[in-house]
Design a protein around this motif. Structure first.
Motif, PDB file in Angstrom:
ATOM      1  N   ILE A 194     -45.818 -24.808  13.448  1.00  0.00           N
ATOM      2  CA  ILE A 194     -44.761 -24.240  12.429  1.00  0.00           C
ATOM      3  C   ILE A 194     -43.471 -24.692  12.673  1.00  0.00           C
ATOM      4  N   GLN A 195     -43.188 -24.621  14.329  1.00  0.00           N
ATOM      5  CA  GLN A 195     -42.033 -25.040  14.444  1.00  0.00           C
ATOM      6  C   GLN A 195     -41.556 -26.541  14.140  1.00  0.00           C
ATOM      7  N   ALA A 196     -42.827 -27.142  14.236  1.00  0.00           N
ATOM      8  CA  ALA A 196     -42.610 -28.827  13.967  1.00  0.00           C
ATOM      9  C   ALA A 196     -42.481 -28.996  12.211  1.00  0.00           C
ATOM     10  N   GLY A 197     -42.908 -27.965  11.624  1.00  0.00           N
ATOM     11  CA  GLY A 197     -42.530 -28.239  10.062  1.00  0.00           C
ATOM     12  C   GLY A 197     -43.620 -28.042   9.159  1.00  0.00           C
ATOM     13  N   THR A 198     -44.812 -27.465   9.547  1.00  0.00           N
ATOM     14  CA  THR A 198     -45.733 -27.163   8.560  1.00  0.00           C
ATOM     15  C   THR A 198     -45.969 -25.541   8.569  1.00  0.00           C
ATOM     16  N   PRO A 199     -46.275 -25.086   7.224  1.00  0.00           N
ATOM     17  CA  PRO A 199     -46.696 -23.493   7.100  1.00  0.00           C
ATOM     18  C   PRO A 199     -47.994 -23.220   7.404  1.00  0.00           C
ATOM     19  N   ILE A 200     -48.997 -24.459   7.450  1.00  0.00           N
ATOM     20  CA  ILE A 200     -50.364 -24.489   8.083  1.00  0.00           C
ATOM     21  C   ILE A 200     -51.134 -24.014   6.590  1.00  0.00           C
ATOM     22  N   VAL A 201     -50.828 -22.991   5.929  1.00  0.00           N
ATOM     23  CA  VAL A 201     -51.484 -22.660   4.686  1.00  0.00           C
ATOM     24  C   VAL A 201     -50.362 -22.227   3.689  1.00  0.00           C
ATOM     25  N   THR A 202     -50.482 -22.663   2.499  1.00  0.00           N
ATOM     26  CA  THR A 202     -49.453 -22.294   1.377  1.00  0.00           C
ATOM     27  C   THR A 202     -50.349 -22.221   0.154  1.00  0.00           C
ATOM     28  N   ARG A 203     -49.514 -22.169  -0.944  1.00  0.00           N
ATOM     29  CA  ARG A 203     -49.909 -21.988  -2.120  1.00  0.00           C
ATOM     30  C   ARG A 203     -49.632 -23.292  -3.136  1.00  0.00           C
ATOM     31  N   ASP A 204     -50.732 -23.939  -3.645  1.00  0.00           N
ATOM     32  CA  ASP A 204     -50.603 -24.981  -4.492  1.00  0.00           C
ATOM     33  C   ASP A 204     -50.179 -24.671  -5.777  1.00  0.00           C
ATOM     34  N   VAL A 205     -49.907 -25.788  -6.833  1.00  0.00           N
ATOM     35  CA  VAL A 205     -49.195 -25.603  -8.028  1.00  0.00           C
ATOM     36  C   VAL A 205     -49.801 -24.609  -9.019  1.00  0.00           C
ATOM     37  N   GLN A 206     -51.499 -24.420  -8.813  1.00  0.00           N
ATOM     38  CA  GLN A 206     -51.898 -23.304  -9.347  1.00  0.00           C
ATOM     39  C   GLN A 206     -52.053 -21.974  -8.695  1.00  0.00           C
ATOM     40  N   GLY A 207     -51.131 -21.943  -7.671  1.00  0.00           N
ATOM     41  CA  GLY A 207     -51.364 -20.443  -7.333  1.00  0.00           C
ATOM     42  C   GLY A 207     -52.403 -20.280  -6.207  1.00  0.00           C
ATOM     43  N   GLN A 208     -53.175 -21.277  -5.749  1.00  0.00           N
ATOM     44  CA  GLN A 208     -54.181 -20.901  -4.843  1.00  0.00           C
ATOM     45  C   GLN A 208     -53.791 -21.374  -3.575  1.00  0.00           C
ATOM     46  N   PHE A 209     -54.316 -20.625  -2.266  1.00  0.00           N
ATOM     47  CA  PHE A 209     -54.079 -20.917  -1.031  1.00  0.00           C
ATOM     48  C   PHE A 209     -55.054 -22.249  -0.840  1.00  0.00           C
ATOM     49  N   VAL A 210     -53.946 -22.937   0.066  1.00  0.00           N
ATOM     50  CA  VAL A 210     -54.642 -24.308   0.447  1.00  0.00           C
ATOM     51  C   VAL A 210     -54.256 -24.395   1.869  1.00  0.00           C
ATOM     52  N   SER A 211     -54.756 -25.110   2.566  1.00  0.00           N
ATOM     53  CA  SER A 211     -54.390 -25.969   4.038  1.00  0.00           C
ATOM     54  C   SER A 211     -53.511 -27.151   3.819  1.00  0.00           C
ATOM     55  N   VAL A 212     -52.443 -27.232   4.461  1.00  0.00           N
ATOM     56  CA  VAL A 212     -51.536 -28.309   4.629  1.00  0.00           C
ATOM     57  C   VAL A 212     -51.267 -28.811   5.949  1.00  0.00           C
ATOM     58  N   LEU A 213     -52.340 -28.431   6.548  1.00  0.00           N
ATOM     59  CA  LEU A 213     -52.472 -28.957   8.214  1.00  0.00           C
ATOM     60  C   LEU A 213     -52.083 -30.287   8.415  1.00  0.00           C
ATOM     61  N   GLU A 214     -52.554 -31.153   7.638  1.00  0.00           N
ATOM     62  CA  GLU A 214     -52.633 -32.674   7.529  1.00  0.00           C
ATOM     63  C   GLU A 214     -51.230 -33.358   6.908  1.00  0.00           C
ATOM     64  N   THR A 215     -50.702 -32.540   6.192  1.00  0.00           N
ATOM     65  CA  THR A 215     -49.661 -32.928   5.345  1.00  0.00           C
ATOM     66  C   THR A 215     -48.227 -33.260   6.333  1.00  0.00           C
ATOM     67  N   SER A 216     -47.937 -34.785   5.908  1.00  0.00           N
ATOM     68  CA  SER A 216     -46.715 -35.090   6.765  1.00  0.00           C
ATOM     69  C   SER A 216     -45.179 -34.828   6.128  1.00  0.00           C
ATOM     70  N   LYS A 217     -44.334 -34.758   6.994  1.00  0.00           N
ATOM     71  CA  LYS A 217     -43.011 -34.465   6.740  1.00  0.00           C
ATOM     72  C   LYS A 217     -42.000 -35.336   7.421  1.00  0.00           C
ATOM     73  N   GLY A 218     -41.268 -36.062   6.608  1.00  0.00           N
ATOM     74  CA  GLY A 218     -40.504 -37.035   7.071  1.00  0.00           C
ATOM     75  C   GLY A 218     -41.171 -38.207   8.025  1.00  0.00           C
ATOM     76  N   GLY A 219     -42.472 -38.445   7.407  1.00  0.00           N
ATOM     77  CA  GLY A 219     -43.065 -39.522   7.882  1.00  0.00           C
ATOM     78  C   GLY A 219     -43.964 -39.189   9.057  1.00  0.00           C
ATOM     79  N   LEU A 220     -43.945 -37.927   9.533  1.00  0.00           N
ATOM     80  CA  LEU A 220     -44.700 -37.394  10.739  1.00  0.00           C
ATOM     81  C   LEU A 220     -45.505 -36.365  10.263  1.00  0.00           C
TER      82      LEU A 220
END
Length: 295
Positions: free
Chosen positions: A76-102
């Motif tokens: 979380i401190q590095a920049g990921t919320p771990i779980v969030t809502r997608d465009v459909q409003g469903q909860f999804v994991s964003v554990l592997e999502t990048s931010k600023g290339g990392l």
């Protein structure tokens, strides 16, 4: 609104004054990078190379009380919320999502597992050692990351332990401050036979009057922002209050099952079974499966 907030139990840093003094340090670390410098100074080994005193219990999960929460905090401190809502409003994991290339979760996992690698100067922990809280109480662990609610049990376990409490280290200058907190809320079931009374009960339990009684009895910091207007004079409680203000978490679909996901996340790397990126991807898929099953 999912529920009425009832309690927050933030992670804090318990640190052994004697161990730090012996290492020539009068204050605990405030950033994660400081742990790399402190590890060689504080971690001690016997003639056979066995660890007899550790800086920090990172790199394993089975003998680390709050392993999942600490990895979550680093991510979380590095920049990921771990779980969030997608465009459909469903909860999804964003554990592997990048931010600023990392990938924040990969950065967190890399840092966490560094301290269990015998080939690194930061090597401080392995699975043969006792539970981290027990090691801290015994005076063999310099830093223990535990919940604010554990203060009384640590005091009771070893009244002679010379320790203090400090805020969780942060990622660095410019990063958003965050502390992982275990949160509880009161929700009203859709199937409630008397939702009006349930609503009254929920609002009363989360209201200022009953919350004041709860704080007095539990020792927890407040969950209501209007109760932070006056900080306590007690040094420990002051840290708890400040930590509660920046506490965050993620929606855990199944606590026991996700514990196993995070155990595999770490084990896959420390055993050499998977690379860090592969382990994070596998954990993210497992979390998504848990979310779909429990959503």
């Amino acid at each position: 609104v999912i529920g009425f907030p009832f309690s927050v139990d933030p992670l804090v840093m318990y640190w052994n004054r004697d161990i730090f003094t012996d290492a020539g340090s009068s204050l605990p670390p405030t950033t994660w990078t400081e742990f790399f410098t402190l590890a060689p100074k504080i971690t001690r080994k016997d003639d056979k190379g066995n660890i007899v005193q550790s800086l920090v219990a990172f790199g394993e999960t089975r003998n680390v009380t709050h392993a999942k929460n600490m990895i979550s905090l680093l991510a979380i401190q590095a920049g990921t919320p771990i779980v969030t809502r997608d465009v459909q409003g469903q909860f999804v994991s964003v554990l592997e999502t990048s931010k600023g290339g990392l990938v924040p979760a990969e950065q967190a996992l890399s840092y966490y597992t560094e301290f269990s690698n015998p080939n690194k100067a930061s090597y401080s922990w392995n699975r043969s050692l006792p539970n981290d809280k027990n090691a801290f109480v015994a005076g063999k662990l310099a830093v223990y990351f535990g919940s604010a609610s554990e203060l009384a049990s640590i005091r009771a376990a070893n009244p002679n332990l010379n320790f203090d409490v400090a805020a969780i280290p942060q990622a660095g200058v410019g990063s958003k401050k965050a502390v992982f907190g275990t949160m509880n809320a009161i929700a009203i079931l859709k199937s409630s036979k008397n939702p009006a009374s349930a609503f009254i009960a929920a609002t009363n339990l989360s209201g200022a009057t009953l919350q004041a009684i709860w704080l007095d009895q539990s020792g927890f910091p407040p969950v209501r922002r209007d109760m932070f207007s006056k900080m306590p004079g007690d040094a420990y409680k002051s840290v708890f209050y400040q930590s509660a203000l920046i506490s965050t978490a993620w929606l855990d679909p199944n606590r026991d099952a996700s514990n196993e996901v995070f155990t595999r996340l770490v084990d896959n790397v420390t055993s050499g079974k998977l690379r860090i990126s592969e382990s994070v991807r596998a954990a993210s898929l497992e979390l998504n499966n848990l979310i779909r099953t429990n959503q």
